[in-house]
Scaffold this motif. Sequence first.
Motif, PDB file in Angstrom:
ATOM      1  N   ALA A 145     -38.838  30.688   3.048  1.00 27.14           N
ATOM      2  CA  ALA A 145     -38.961  31.234   1.685  1.00 27.14           C
ATOM      3  C   ALA A 145     -37.812  32.195   1.381  1.00 27.14           C
ATOM      4  CB  ALA A 145     -40.312  31.923   1.473  1.00 27.14           C
ATOM      5  N   THR A 146     -36.677  31.945   2.023  1.00 32.60           N
ATOM      6  CA  THR A 146     -35.557  32.887   1.940  1.00 32.60           C
ATOM      7  C   THR A 146     -34.330  32.203   1.352  1.00 32.60           C
ATOM      8  OG1 THR A 146     -36.397  34.137   3.824  1.00 32.60           O
ATOM      9  CG2 THR A 146     -34.071  34.408   3.294  1.00 32.60           C
ATOM     10  N   VAL A 147     -33.710  32.885   0.391  1.00 26.52           N
ATOM     11  CA  VAL A 147     -32.505  32.355  -0.241  1.00 26.52           C
ATOM     12  C   VAL A 147     -31.400  33.401  -0.196  1.00 26.52           C
ATOM     13  CG1 VAL A 147     -33.695  30.741  -1.766  1.00 26.52           C
ATOM     14  CG2 VAL A 147     -33.332  33.099  -2.517  1.00 26.52           C
ATOM     15  N   ALA A 148     -30.159  32.922  -0.103  1.00 27.18           N
ATOM     16  CA  ALA A 148     -28.999  33.808  -0.182  1.00 27.18           C
ATOM     17  C   ALA A 148     -28.736  34.125  -1.647  1.00 27.18           C
ATOM     18  CB  ALA A 148     -27.776  33.141   0.449  1.00 27.18           C
ATOM     19  N   MET A 189     -26.428  46.568  -3.974  1.00 27.50           N
ATOM     20  CA  MET A 189     -26.756  45.785  -2.770  1.00 27.50           C
ATOM     21  C   MET A 189     -26.156  46.403  -1.525  1.00 27.50           C
ATOM     22  SD  MET A 189     -26.821  41.713  -3.536  1.00 27.50           S
ATOM     23  CE  MET A 189     -25.175  41.484  -4.149  1.00 27.50           C
ATOM     24  N   ARG A 190     -24.909  46.855  -1.670  1.00 22.86           N
ATOM     25  CA  ARG A 190     -24.178  47.354  -0.505  1.00 22.86           C
ATOM     26  C   ARG A 190     -24.659  48.731  -0.063  1.00 22.86           C
ATOM     27  NH1 ARG A 190     -18.157  48.708  -1.799  1.00 22.86           N
ATOM     28  NH2 ARG A 190     -19.258  50.499  -2.682  1.00 22.86           N
ATOM     29  N   SER A 209     -32.141  40.765   4.419  1.00 27.91           N
ATOM     30  CA  SER A 209     -30.992  40.859   5.330  1.00 27.91           C
ATOM     31  C   SER A 209     -30.066  41.970   4.875  1.00 27.91           C
ATOM     32  CB  SER A 209     -30.208  39.540   5.351  1.00 27.91           C
ATOM     33  OG  SER A 209     -29.374  39.444   4.209  1.00 27.91           O
ATOM     34  N   ASP A 210     -29.155  42.331   5.772  1.00 37.01           N
ATOM     35  CA  ASP A 210     -28.062  43.210   5.381  1.00 37.01           C
ATOM     36  C   ASP A 210     -27.077  42.430   4.517  1.00 37.01           C
ATOM     37  OD1 ASP A 210     -29.019  45.448   6.723  1.00 37.01           O
ATOM     38  OD2 ASP A 210     -28.117  44.823   8.617  1.00 37.01           O
ATOM     39  N   THR A 211     -26.040  43.116   4.032  1.00 36.08           N
ATOM     40  CA  THR A 211     -25.037  42.409   3.240  1.00 36.08           C
ATOM     41  C   THR A 211     -24.123  41.590   4.133  1.00 36.08           C
ATOM     42  OG1 THR A 211     -23.660  44.403   3.304  1.00 36.08           O
ATOM     43  CG2 THR A 211     -24.950  44.012   1.299  1.00 36.08           C
ATOM     44  N   TRP A 229     -16.949  40.190  -2.809  1.00 34.09           N
ATOM     45  CA  TRP A 229     -18.352  40.015  -3.231  1.00 34.09           C
ATOM     46  C   TRP A 229     -19.278  39.806  -2.054  1.00 34.09           C
ATOM     47  CZ3 TRP A 229     -18.234  41.962  -7.698  1.00 34.09           C
ATOM     48  CH2 TRP A 229     -17.164  41.732  -8.559  1.00 34.09           C
ATOM     49  N   LEU A 230     -20.410  40.452  -2.149  1.00 33.59           N
ATOM     50  CA  LEU A 230     -21.389  40.441  -1.064  1.00 33.59           C
ATOM     51  C   LEU A 230     -22.701  39.847  -1.550  1.00 33.59           C
ATOM     52  CD1 LEU A 230     -20.757  44.128   0.075  1.00 33.59           C
ATOM     53  CD2 LEU A 230     -19.794  42.058   1.100  1.00 33.59           C
TER      54      LEU A 230
END
Length: 161
Positions: free
Chosen positions: A31-34, A47-48, A77-79, A104-105
Amino acid sequence: MTHPSTARHHWLMKSEPGECSIDDALQAPGATVAWTGVRNYQARNFMRDAMQVGDGVLFYHSSCPEPGIAGIARVASDTRPDPTQFDPSSPYFDPKSPADKPRWLLRDVQALKKTRLIGLPEMRATPELTDMVVLQRGSRLSITPVSEAHWRFITEKMAGR
DNA sequence: GCCAACGTTGGC
DNA sequence: GCCAACGTTGGC
């Protein structure tokens, strides 16, 4: 006294459902997307600098017939560098981003559940939500902070039923 | 498709 | 560093 850096934050993150809806996210592996495609420095910096793994996310559908909050998610997750910035075939390609210093992260976002659609008109008509960043005039950021009070009101009083 | 509001770019 | 021109977002 809680140190600020350990304080939990909450976020509203916009996604175009034609690209990635809450259903798409729930059906993704884990259930995880980037969270690709953020191309605004302020949103990137959120985000960062401010996001932490585990932060709550209001999954918002934008640029669609019924814009509004469609689900609940969490930062997972982390960046890391957003690979689409280096992909010439991607609409998010950024030829000016140096390969050795990605501009971009992204973070991974895990969908937790689908809610009823809390539409933008309903949000605007809810007095408790009038201060939400996303509702302010001219607000266009795809990632905005959500206060504890707004988070609790939406998740506890509005998202159910 | 329109357009308000905002962000970015680049010449100076 | 200013700021006009241009591009993007996103609701309607």
